[in-house]
Design an enzyme around this catalytic site. Structure first.
Site, PDB file in Angstrom:
ATOM      1  N   LEU A  94       0.837  -1.209   0.000  1.00  0.00           N
ATOM      2  CA  LEU A  94       0.000   0.000   0.000  1.00  0.00           C
ATOM      3  C   LEU A  94       0.867   1.253   0.000  1.00  0.00           C
ATOM      4  O   LEU A  94       1.917   1.292   0.644  1.00  0.00           O
ATOM      5  CB  LEU A  94      -0.908  -0.016   1.228  1.00  0.00           C
ATOM      6  CG  LEU A  94      -1.900  -1.191   1.233  1.00  0.00           C
ATOM      7  CD1 LEU A  94      -2.532  -1.367   2.607  1.00  0.00           C
ATOM      8  CD2 LEU A  94      -2.968  -1.004   0.164  1.00  0.00           C
ATOM      9  N   HIS A 110       2.198 -10.466   9.962  1.00  0.00           N
ATOM     10  CA  HIS A 110       3.331 -10.818   9.102  1.00  0.00           C
ATOM     11  C   HIS A 110       3.989 -12.069   9.678  1.00  0.00           C
ATOM     12  O   HIS A 110       4.208 -12.148  10.891  1.00  0.00           O
ATOM     13  CB  HIS A 110       4.330  -9.652   9.053  1.00  0.00           C
ATOM     14  CG  HIS A 110       5.479  -9.923   8.142  1.00  0.00           C
ATOM     15  ND1 HIS A 110       5.353  -9.890   6.766  1.00  0.00           N
ATOM     16  CD2 HIS A 110       6.761 -10.260   8.389  1.00  0.00           C
ATOM     17  CE1 HIS A 110       6.526 -10.188   6.217  1.00  0.00           C
ATOM     18  NE2 HIS A 110       7.390 -10.420   7.183  1.00  0.00           N
ATOM     19  N   ASP A 146       6.062  -3.620   6.153  1.00  0.00           N
ATOM     20  CA  ASP A 146       6.202  -4.507   7.312  1.00  0.00           C
ATOM     21  C   ASP A 146       6.940  -3.824   8.451  1.00  0.00           C
ATOM     22  O   ASP A 146       7.854  -4.392   9.080  1.00  0.00           O
ATOM     23  CB  ASP A 146       6.892  -5.817   6.909  1.00  0.00           C
ATOM     24  CG  ASP A 146       6.070  -6.592   5.886  1.00  0.00           C
ATOM     25  OD1 ASP A 146       4.833  -6.502   5.931  1.00  0.00           O
ATOM     26  OD2 ASP A 146       6.671  -7.249   5.037  1.00  0.00           O
TER      27      ASP A 146
HETATM   28  C1  GAR Z   1      -0.323 -15.594   6.597  1.00  0.00           C
HETATM   29  O1  GAR Z   1       0.732 -16.455   6.930  1.00  0.00           O
HETATM   30  C2  GAR Z   1       0.092 -14.150   6.783  1.00  0.00           C
HETATM   31  O2  GAR Z   1       0.938 -13.948   7.884  1.00  0.00           O
HETATM   32  C3  GAR Z   1       0.814 -13.871   5.498  1.00  0.00           C
HETATM   33  O3  GAR Z   1       0.025 -14.499   4.520  1.00  0.00           O
HETATM   34  C4  GAR Z   1      -0.611 -15.651   5.089  1.00  0.00           C
HETATM   35  C5  GAR Z   1      -2.091 -15.577   4.797  1.00  0.00           C
HETATM   36  O4  GAR Z   1      -2.720 -16.765   5.177  1.00  0.00           O
HETATM   37  N1  GAR Z   1       0.944 -12.474   5.247  1.00  0.00           N
HETATM   38  C6  GAR Z   1       1.978 -11.928   4.624  1.00  0.00           C
HETATM   39  O5  GAR Z   1       2.907 -12.582   4.199  1.00  0.00           O
HETATM   40  C7  GAR Z   1       1.908 -10.433   4.488  1.00  0.00           C
HETATM   41  N2  GAR Z   1       3.169  -9.899   4.099  1.00  0.00           N
HETATM   42  P1  GAR Z   1      -4.300 -16.820   5.347  1.00  0.00           P
HETATM   43  O6  GAR Z   1      -4.907 -16.282   4.052  1.00  0.00           O
HETATM   44  O7  GAR Z   1      -4.596 -18.275   5.529  1.00  0.00           O
HETATM   45  O8  GAR Z   1      -4.661 -15.989   6.532  1.00  0.00           O
END
Ligand code: GAR
Length: 197
Positions: A94, A110, A146
């Site tokens: 964003l 994260h 992040d």
């Molecule tokens: C999660 O592990 C979250 O921490 C990560 O994406 C996954 C989503 O899983 N987020 C990132 O990497 C953001 N930079 P989900 O759709 O099952 O909640």
């Protein structure tokens, strides 16, 4: 009056489900919207099955016009008048302009122990570095990727035979505990970090 929460995602939405399921009883917030930038995100069906309104704002027609995408995103979100935005696997970076509109009201999860491993491939990077522990972080969203004040962190041990996949699964299980715990505090106006375990 409950705080109204919009959850933004791009994928399966397991964190979103954990958040939705937590917002009952004396919880200070209630879900207002689940929105995805991808029409085929698995999380949309799961939200609809739980009776939560869903929306899609596709980023692709906007091409490189990130501000244009974010204007469309902001307008759609505002139809639901949320107080808080939870990013839950929302895989778009964003811009400063969008972040400024939601400063202090937008949080993200994260899959690393920030400030380690901002960006992608966090689990592979933790394994490559030989880290003894990994984990996840919930933080306020600021203009830097992040980054932003940490609202909670959960640690898990790294096993000797871990692959990025097995480590991701162990961390994800803790994400589902951490994110609801942080949202409950945040929605009550308490920014004291949650440390797990
Ligand atoms: C999660 O592990 C979250 O921490 C990560 O994406 C996954 C989503 O899983 N987020 C990132 O990497 C953001 N930079 P989900 O759709 O099952 O909640």
């Amino acid at each position: 009056m409950s705080e109204r929460v919009a959850i933004l995602l791009s994928g399966g939405g397991s964190n979103m489900v954990a958040l939705l399921d937590s917002m009952t009883g004396d919880h200070p917030a209630r879900p207002a919207l689940v929105l995805s930038n991808r029409a085929n995100a698995g999380g949309l069906e799961k939200a609809a099955a739980r009776g939560v309104p869903t929306e899609v704002v596709d980023h692709r027609p906007h091409g490189a016009d990130r501000a244009g995408f974010e204007d469309a995103l902001h307008a759609r979100i505002m139809e639901y008048q949320p107080d808080i935005i939870c990013l839950a696997g929302f895989m778009r970076v964003l811009t400063e302009g969008f972040v400024a509109r939601w400063q202090g009201r937008m949080i993200n999860i994260h899959p690393s122990l920030l400030p380690k491993y901002r960006g992608l491939d966090t689990h592979a990077r933790a394994l490559d570095a030989g880290d003894a522990e990994a984990g996840c972080t919930v933080h306020e969203v600021t203009a830097a990727l992040d980054d932003g004040p940490i609202l909670g962190q959960a640690r898990v041990p790294v096993a000797q035979d871990d692959t990025p996949g097995t480590l991701a699964a162990r961390v994800l299980a803790m994400e589902h505990v951490l994110y609801p715990a942080v949202l409950r505090r945040f929605a009550a106006g308490d920014r004291t970090p949650v440390w797990l375990p």
